[in-house]
Motif scaffolding. Structure first.
Motif: not given
Length: 120
Positions: A73-88
């Motif tokens: 999941f963390f190395s997936n090209e379609r996932v970036n830091e902004a995707d993970i942090l925007c909700g937080h």
């Protein structure tokens, strides 16, 4: 704004209806991933990591399949830091807006530019 995490949203609405909302629900409410499967995986992964904060991913995932899925999941090209942090960030903004007193922001200065200059 992107895909809505329908499965997480449905589960969240059921818990809100019953009066039970978890911190994972609040932190992921503003997350938007390019694929809703990634959003579901993130909700599950965040709950796993949050169940034993401070521990390593292999320890909280408990078996090789879940550990490998987390790293994938963390190395997936379609996932970036902004995707993970925007909700937080959205949840943090909401918490700050409801606070009337001063807000302390703690910062680790070991990685700041000023401490880097002082080492030179």
């Amino acid at each position: 704004m992107g895909l809505v995490l329908t499965e997480c949203a449905e589960a969240r609405s059921q818990r809100v209806t019953t009066g039970v909302e978890t911190w994972v629900d609040r932190e992921t409410a503003g997350c938007e991933f390019k694929d809703e499967r990634l959003g579901r995986r993130f909700c599950k992964l965040l709950a796993q990591i949050g169940s034993d904060m401070g521990q390593s991913i292999p320890l909280v995932c408990q078996d090789w399949a879940n550990t490998k899925a987390a790293y994938r999941f963390f190395s997936n090209e379609r996932v970036n830091e902004a995707d993970i942090l925007c909700g937080h960030f959205e949840a943090t903004r909401g918490r700050a807006a409801t606070t009337e007193g001063p807000i302390l922001v703690l910062h680790d200065t070991r990685n700041s530019a000023s401490s880097a200059r002082s080492r030179i």
